[in-house]
Design a protein around this motif. Structure first.
Motif, PDB file in Angstrom:
ATOM      1  N   VAL A 186      -1.589  -5.707  -3.653  1.00 15.46           N
ATOM      2  CA  VAL A 186      -2.012  -5.516  -2.360  1.00 15.46           C
ATOM      3  C   VAL A 186      -3.275  -6.247  -3.042  1.00 15.46           C
ATOM      4  O   VAL A 186      -4.181  -7.306  -1.683  1.00 15.46           O
ATOM      5  N   LEU A 222      -1.281  -1.682  -6.303  1.00 18.06           N
ATOM      6  CA  LEU A 222      -2.759  -2.214  -6.056  1.00 18.06           C
ATOM      7  C   LEU A 222      -3.055  -3.344  -6.031  1.00 18.06           C
ATOM      8  O   LEU A 222      -3.876  -4.129  -5.519  1.00 18.06           O
ATOM      9  N   GLU A 278       1.212  -1.304  -0.297  1.00 21.18           N
ATOM     10  CA  GLU A 278       0.105   0.197  -0.360  1.00 21.18           C
ATOM     11  C   GLU A 278       0.741   1.051  -0.092  1.00 21.18           C
ATOM     12  O   GLU A 278       0.568   1.962  -0.590  1.00 21.18           O
ATOM     13  N   ARG A 279       1.383   1.348   1.216  1.00 20.03           N
ATOM     14  CA  ARG A 279       2.969   2.423   0.639  1.00 20.03           C
ATOM     15  C   ARG A 279       3.729   2.725  -0.486  1.00 20.03           C
ATOM     16  O   ARG A 279       3.618   3.772  -0.976  1.00 20.03           O
ATOM     17  N   LYS A 281      -4.281  -9.386  -0.158  1.00 21.03           N
ATOM     18  CA  LYS A 281      -5.656  -9.872   0.220  1.00 21.03           C
ATOM     19  C   LYS A 281      -6.428 -10.848   0.713  1.00 21.03           C
ATOM     20  O   LYS A 281      -6.749 -11.186   1.855  1.00 21.03           O
TER      21      LYS A 281
END
Length: 63
Positions: A24, A21, A16-17, A28
């Motif tokens: 991520v 995307l 995220e930093r 998840k």
């Protein structure tokens, strides 16, 4: 499994930093799988307790 989950949380924060995307979302999905597996293990360990009761002695055992 908890270590894997913790590692995934750290990797999600890093992604995220960095603005990754797509990464991520994939992480998840993996995190959800790890959390599901931990819940299954926890549920099984709660069911594994079996009460055996108090042992009974036979009259001939005390001689």
């Amino acid at each position: 499994m908890e270590e894997i989950r913790d590692n995934l949380v750290a990797r999600i924060a890093e992604a995220e930093r960095e603005g990754w995307l797509g990464k991520v979302e994939g992480l998840k999905v993996s995190l959800a799988g790890a959390e599901d597996k931990l819940a299954q293990v926890d549920k099984r360990s709660q069911k594994a307790t079996i009460s055996l009761g108090m042992p009974q002695t036979r009259s001939g055992d005390l001689e």
